[in-house]
Design an enzyme around this catalytic site. Structure first.
Site, PDB file in Angstrom:
ATOM      1  N   ARG A   5       0.828  -1.220   0.000  1.00  0.00           N
ATOM      2  CA  ARG A   5       0.000   0.000   0.000  1.00  0.00           C
ATOM      3  C   ARG A   5       0.861   1.268   0.000  1.00  0.00           C
ATOM      4  O   ARG A   5       0.538   2.250   0.678  1.00  0.00           O
ATOM      5  CB  ARG A   5      -0.937   0.030   1.217  1.00  0.00           C
ATOM      6  N   SER A  52     -10.587  -0.420   3.263  1.00  0.00           N
ATOM      7  CA  SER A  52      -9.823  -0.652   4.496  1.00  0.00           C
ATOM      8  C   SER A  52      -9.376   0.689   5.067  1.00  0.00           C
ATOM      9  O   SER A  52      -8.711   1.462   4.378  1.00  0.00           O
ATOM     10  CB  SER A  52      -8.578  -1.486   4.213  1.00  0.00           C
ATOM     11  N   GLU A  75      -4.648   3.537   6.442  1.00  0.00           N
ATOM     12  CA  GLU A  75      -4.391   3.285   5.026  1.00  0.00           C
ATOM     13  C   GLU A  75      -5.020   4.413   4.210  1.00  0.00           C
ATOM     14  O   GLU A  75      -4.526   4.784   3.143  1.00  0.00           O
ATOM     15  CB  GLU A  75      -5.000   1.933   4.647  1.00  0.00           C
TER      16      GLU A  75
HETATM   17  N1  EPU Z   1     -10.774 -10.782   9.810  1.00  0.00           N
HETATM   18  C1  EPU Z   1     -11.477 -10.881  10.978  1.00  0.00           C
HETATM   19  N2  EPU Z   1     -12.454  -9.976  11.243  1.00  0.00           N
HETATM   20  C2  EPU Z   1     -12.758  -8.979  10.399  1.00  0.00           C
HETATM   21  C3  EPU Z   1     -12.039  -8.861   9.186  1.00  0.00           C
HETATM   22  C4  EPU Z   1     -11.042  -9.777   8.915  1.00  0.00           C
HETATM   23  O1  EPU Z   1     -11.239 -11.777  11.774  1.00  0.00           O
HETATM   24  O2  EPU Z   1     -13.660  -8.211  10.719  1.00  0.00           O
HETATM   25  C5  EPU Z   1      -9.705 -11.761   9.521  1.00  0.00           C
HETATM   26  C6  EPU Z   1     -10.197 -13.047   8.955  1.00  0.00           C
HETATM   27  O3  EPU Z   1      -9.469 -14.082   9.577  1.00  0.00           O
HETATM   28  C7  EPU Z   1      -9.771 -13.029   7.498  1.00  0.00           C
HETATM   29  C8  EPU Z   1      -8.549 -12.146   7.539  1.00  0.00           C
HETATM   30  O4  EPU Z   1      -8.788 -11.222   8.597  1.00  0.00           O
HETATM   31  O5  EPU Z   1      -9.463 -14.292   7.038  1.00  0.00           O
HETATM   32  C9  EPU Z   1      -8.332 -11.364   6.273  1.00  0.00           C
HETATM   33  O6  EPU Z   1      -9.503 -10.635   5.972  1.00  0.00           O
HETATM   34  P1  EPU Z   1      -9.863 -10.235   4.471  1.00  0.00           P
HETATM   35  O7  EPU Z   1      -9.664 -11.367   3.575  1.00  0.00           O
HETATM   36  O8  EPU Z   1     -11.187  -9.560   4.487  1.00  0.00           O
HETATM   37  O9  EPU Z   1      -8.714  -9.213   4.095  1.00  0.00           O
HETATM   38  P2  EPU Z   1      -8.069  -7.998   4.890  1.00  0.00           P
HETATM   39  O10 EPU Z   1      -6.671  -8.397   5.225  1.00  0.00           O
HETATM   40  O11 EPU Z   1      -8.939  -7.520   5.975  1.00  0.00           O
HETATM   41  C10 EPU Z   1      -7.022  -6.973   2.710  1.00  0.00           C
HETATM   42  C11 EPU Z   1      -6.986  -5.652   2.018  1.00  0.00           C
HETATM   43  C12 EPU Z   1      -8.279  -5.395   1.272  1.00  0.00           C
HETATM   44  C13 EPU Z   1      -8.488  -6.525   0.280  1.00  0.00           C
HETATM   45  C14 EPU Z   1      -8.515  -7.843   1.035  1.00  0.00           C
HETATM   46  C15 EPU Z   1      -8.627  -9.047   0.117  1.00  0.00           C
HETATM   47  C16 EPU Z   1      -5.518  -4.260   3.363  1.00  0.00           C
HETATM   48  C17 EPU Z   1      -5.421  -3.099   4.297  1.00  0.00           C
HETATM   49  N3  EPU Z   1      -6.745  -4.592   2.979  1.00  0.00           N
HETATM   50  O12 EPU Z   1      -8.019  -6.881   3.730  1.00  0.00           O
HETATM   51  O13 EPU Z   1      -8.128  -4.200   0.538  1.00  0.00           O
HETATM   52  O14 EPU Z   1      -9.708  -6.357  -0.448  1.00  0.00           O
HETATM   53  O15 EPU Z   1      -7.284  -8.005   1.787  1.00  0.00           O
HETATM   54  O16 EPU Z   1      -7.425  -9.280  -0.504  1.00  0.00           O
HETATM   55  O17 EPU Z   1      -4.492  -4.830   2.995  1.00  0.00           O
HETATM   56  C18 EPU Z   1      -8.454  -1.831   0.695  1.00  0.00           C
HETATM   57  O18 EPU Z   1      -7.233  -1.716   0.645  1.00  0.00           O
HETATM   58  O19 EPU Z   1      -9.225  -0.812   0.776  1.00  0.00           O
HETATM   59  C19 EPU Z   1      -9.045  -3.161   0.679  1.00  0.00           C
HETATM   60  C20 EPU Z   1     -10.355  -3.359   0.795  1.00  0.00           C
END
Ligand code: EPU
Length: 338
Positions: A164, A238, A334
């Site tokens: 990012r 995010s 972010e």
């Molecule tokens: N999780 C929770 N609770 C929550 C959210 C997430 O426990 O409320 C845990 C779950 O275990 C899940 C893990 O976090 O398996 C990962 O969650 P998710 O797949 O939703 O991805 P993220 O790491 O929360 C990142 C990016 C997103 C992107 C997704 C999918 C960042 C800051 N965010 O989110 O990007 O869509 O992966 O690849 O790296 C953005 O940058 O605006 C964005 C939406």
């Protein structure tokens, strides 16, 4: 080309805040941009280049000039047996470009389907999702240094891409305007479907041989089920980055929380989903008036109607504090706070 005064940005930021730009202008091409920047008074103002306003939180009205670039060209400029080089205007809506690429079976950006924003904004924060990042397909970036109005071309290796992040978010923040990006996409796409939910979405299809169009559809389904539609609920995706911690820190947290999700991204680097940390602190679905933490994804802060920017900022500060107190981990924004 006409400057508008005290212009409402409500339609131009996905938090849907009714903030105003002291000056606002839409421009169609690089010639107009150069002409605009050659005006000394304008060049001395604080300048903000706006994409779709999908990764921005305006604290207040913007006391300068907001520029919205509208160049919409997508053209193939070169190709060989393996790669195709596509020149894309900075004003193109990101997902329109992904749709174009997928329709031609050019691979490399399909996992980034439906990410809000414009092509010019995508490299600034190196957008990423479901195992793909834009840095892996950016070939070069063209734009203008605001102070000198000099055109400059950055090759991928000069962009200092990271998670990012890029040179445009740090050293060149507010100093450079991206007008055009050249992407190098693959004519023999290699699918990237290891991300858990993509696989399970694809397995619903009655076949084993998936196309990039199938991947795009799977990603769209996942995003629509998990992420709030900005037309209905104001948000900027995010709000925080996923923090990276050392092995010692990680092991200490894992001892108390054996179920902690993590990605071991490099030796001694553990990336932890901030959404998980925030949920563990009890924030998921919590609301103060119209400012709240989304029910399906704790990493997303929402304006449910008439929240003000300072309410979101206050909520974010409380969340950061409680994550730090519970886990000793500092999470950082972010979203760009202006
Ligand atoms: N999780 C929770 N609770 C929550 C959210 C997430 O426990 O409320 C845990 C779950 O275990 C899940 C893990 O976090 O398996 C990962 O969650 P998710 O797949 O939703 O991805 P993220 O790491 O929360 C990142 C990016 C997103 C992107 C997704 C999918 C960042 C800051 N965010 O989110 O990007 O869509 O992966 O690849 O790296 C953005 O940058 O605006 C964005 C939406």
């Amino acid at each position: 080309m006409e400057i508008q005064r005290n212009y409402s940005l409500k339609k131009y930021n996905t938090f849907n805040f009714d903030v105003k730009a002291k000056n606002f202008i839409e421009i169609n091409n690089e010639e107009e941009l150069k002409l605009l920047l050659s005006d000394k008074d304008i060049n001395n103002m604080p300048i903000l280049m706006l994409g779709q306003g999908s990764n921005i939180l305006f604290r207040n009205d913007f006391d300068g000039l907001v520029i919205k670039l509208k160049n919409q060209d997508i053209s193939v400029i070169n190709e060989d047996d393996i790669y195709v080089y596509i020149k894309v205007g900075g004003g193109v809506i990101w997902d329109n470009f992904v749709d174009f690429a997928v329709s031609k079976n050019y691979g490399g950006v399909e996992n980034l389907s439906l990410i809000p924003g414009t092509v010019g904004a995508a490299p600034i924060q190196n957008i990423g999702a479901y195992g793909q990042e834009v840095k892996d397909t950016v070939f070069s970036i063209k734009g203008y240094e605001i102070s000198s109005i000099n055109e400059k071309l950055f090759m991928n290796s000069e962009c200092k891409f990271g998670y990012r992040s890029s040179i445009f978010k740090h050293e060149l923040r507010n100093k450079f305007i991206i007008t055009e990006v050249i992407f190098r996409l693959s004519k023999v796409p290699i699918l990237n479907i290891n991300y858990g939910r993509i696989k399970s979405e694809l397995e619903k299809l009655p076949k084993n041989d998936y196309s990039i169009a199938d991947v795009r559809e799977a990603v769209i389904n996942i995003r629509q089920s998990k992420l709030p539609d900005t037309d209905k609920i104001g948000n900027a995706g995010s709000f925080f980055k996923n923090p990276e911690i050392s092995e010692i820190e990680f092991i200490a947290i894992q001892k108390i929380n054996p179920q902690i999700p993590f990605y071991n991204t490099a030796p001694d680097v553990y990336k932890i989903p901030a959404g998980w940390l925030i949920e563990q602190c009890g924030w998921k679905g919590k609301r103060f008036g119209d400012a709240g933490c989304y029910t399906e994804q704790a990493l997303i802060l929402c304006n449910y109607g008439s929240a003000q920017p300072n309410e979101i900022i206050k909520l974010a500060a409380l969340i950061k504090k409680s994550v730090y107190e519970k886990f000793g981990v500092a999470i950082t924004e972010e979203v760009n706070i202006i």
